[in-house]
Design an enzyme around this catalytic site. Sequence first.
Site, mmCIF file in Angstrom:
data_model
loop_
_atom_site.group_PDB
_atom_site.id
_atom_site.type_symbol
_atom_site.label_atom_id
_atom_site.label_comp_id
_atom_site.label_asym_id
_atom_site.label_seq_id
_atom_site.Cartn_x
_atom_site.Cartn_y
_atom_site.Cartn_z
ATOM 1 N N SER A 269 -39.312 -10.229 5.810
ATOM 2 C CA SER A 269 -40.699 -10.760 5.095
ATOM 3 C C SER A 269 -41.531 -9.525 4.756
ATOM 4 C CB SER A 269 -41.589 -11.375 6.188
ATOM 5 O OG SER A 269 -42.788 -11.325 5.930
ATOM 6 N N LYS A 275 -39.531 -10.642 10.811
ATOM 7 C CA LYS A 275 -38.537 -11.725 10.439
ATOM 8 C C LYS A 275 -37.640 -11.410 9.890
ATOM 9 C CE LYS A 275 -40.891 -15.396 8.934
ATOM 10 N NZ LYS A 275 -41.743 -16.035 7.954
ATOM 11 N N GLU A 282 -31.254 -21.535 3.026
ATOM 12 C CA GLU A 282 -32.352 -22.215 2.561
ATOM 13 C C GLU A 282 -32.096 -22.746 0.963
ATOM 14 O OE1 GLU A 282 -36.102 -20.899 5.115
ATOM 15 O OE2 GLU A 282 -35.483 -19.428 3.472
#
Length: 452
Positions: A269, A275, A282
Site C-alpha cells: 500500500s 500491507k 482480487e
Amino acid sequence: MLKGKNEIVQNYLSSIPFDRRLYAQDIVGSIAHARMLAKQSIITNDDAKTIESGLLRIKEKIEEGRFKYNPEYEDIHMNIEAELYKEIGEIAGKLHTARSRNDQIALDLRLFLKEQISTVLRCLSTLQEILIRKAEVNISTIIPGYTHLQQAQPILIAHHILAYFDMFQRDKERFSSCYERVDVMPLGSGALAGVTYPIDRSAVAKDLGFSSVTSNSIDAVSDRDFIIEYHAAAAITMMHLSRFADELILWSTSEFGFITINSNFTSGSSIMPQKRNPDIAELIRGKTGRVYGNLMAILTCMKALPLSYNRDLQEDKEGLFDTVDTLEHSLTIFTDMIDTVQFNTEQIRTAFKNDYVLATDIADYLVQKGLPFREAHAVVSRLSNYAVKCKKNFNELSLKEYQDFSPFFDDDVYKLTIDKSISSRDVFGGTAPQQVKSAIERYWKLIKNENK
Ligand code: ARG
C-alpha cells in the site's frame, strides 16, 4: 451524406479493428476452400495454386507487420480478398465461388475456438497438476473445515485443495463437450441456402481437421450456440477461480494467516507499509464479472434474431476475444500464484481456538454407544452450550460433567482428538489421510491418461 457522417457509419459497420485477429483462420479456411474447388474442377489447379501462394504471402505480410488494413473494407474477409487482388490480379475473384461471408465467418470462428478450447484444456490440466503437488506436500496439515464460514469439522488442507481439482475436472468436461459442437464444418452453406456448385464439403472438413459438417445451411450461418456454450463454460471456470481466489484472500489475512502469497502476486500500500494486498487474487475475482457479462451480452444479442444471418451476429466477436484472453490469463496467473503459495503450518495449528470442531465426533461416539443420532445430536448440543458458557474445551470437562448430560459417556470420550476425527472419516471421498492419498493416486492416473 456528409463526408464526416459517412465515416462514422463506416466505422460503425466495420469489424476490422477486432476481427483481424481471425486472419490465420480466414486464410487457412480459404486455402482449403480453393483446393476443394480445384479438386471438383470448379476452378483450375493452376488458379488454386496461385490463390494459395497469394494467400500465404498475405499471411506472411500480416505476421511481419507489413500488412496495411484498409478501413474501406469492413472486415477481415474483405481486407484479405482485396489484398489478394493486389497479389495475384483477377484470379483472386475466383476464390469466393460457392462461398459467402456468412459461412466464412462461421468457419473462422469455429477454427479459432477449437484452438482456444485446446489451450484452456491444457491450462486446466497444468493447474490440476500443481494442485495435486500442493496436496502431496501438505498432506499432513490439518485445518478447520468451514460451513457458513464457521469452524465445522477438522479436515486435511490437501482435501480442501483437491476439492478444486474436482471442480476443474468438471470444467474440462464442459469444455470438451463444447468442443464437439464447435468441431463441425459450416462451409458450403453459402449465404443461407446452400450453393449451386458441385462442392465436396467433407473434403474441406477433412482438410481442416473437422469431425463432421453442418447439416442445415440456415442453421449453420446463424448458429452461435457453440460460442454461447464456450462463454458458459468459461463463466463457470472463472467462478471456480474466483472462489479459490477469494479463499486465498481470506487465508492470507492476518486474522487467518494460513498462507503467504508470494510477493510477485501482491502489492504494497502506498501509505500503509505493513500491507500486502492480494491484488492478483482480487483481480481474478473481479474479472469474473466481465466474463459473466460477455455471456449475457451474446445471449441477449441472439434472443430475438430471426433466421438466418443478421448483422447483429458481428457483435459475437469482441466479447468472445475478451473472454478468451481473460480466461487464459487468469488461469495461467492463478496457476503460478498457487504454485508459489506458502502454507504457514505453525499459524494453521493455532487456528483451532477450541475443540468444538469435535462436536460431531462426540455425537457419533454416543451413537456407537447405542444412542439414536438425533438424540445424540441434542445431547451434544446441550453439552456445547454448557461448555461455551463455562468457557471450557470439551477435553476440560470432567467425566461427571459429561455424564450429567448422558449416562452413555465414559472415560474413552477423552480419546476423541482432532487426528482421530480426521482418520475416522474413512469413506470414499472423505478426508481420512488414506482416502486423500488414494485420491491423489487416482488424480495422477487421470491426468496421465488424459495426456496420452
Ligand atoms: N463481418 C461479418 C461478421 O462478422 C461477416 C459476415 C458478413 N456478412 C454479411 N452478409 N454482411 O458477421
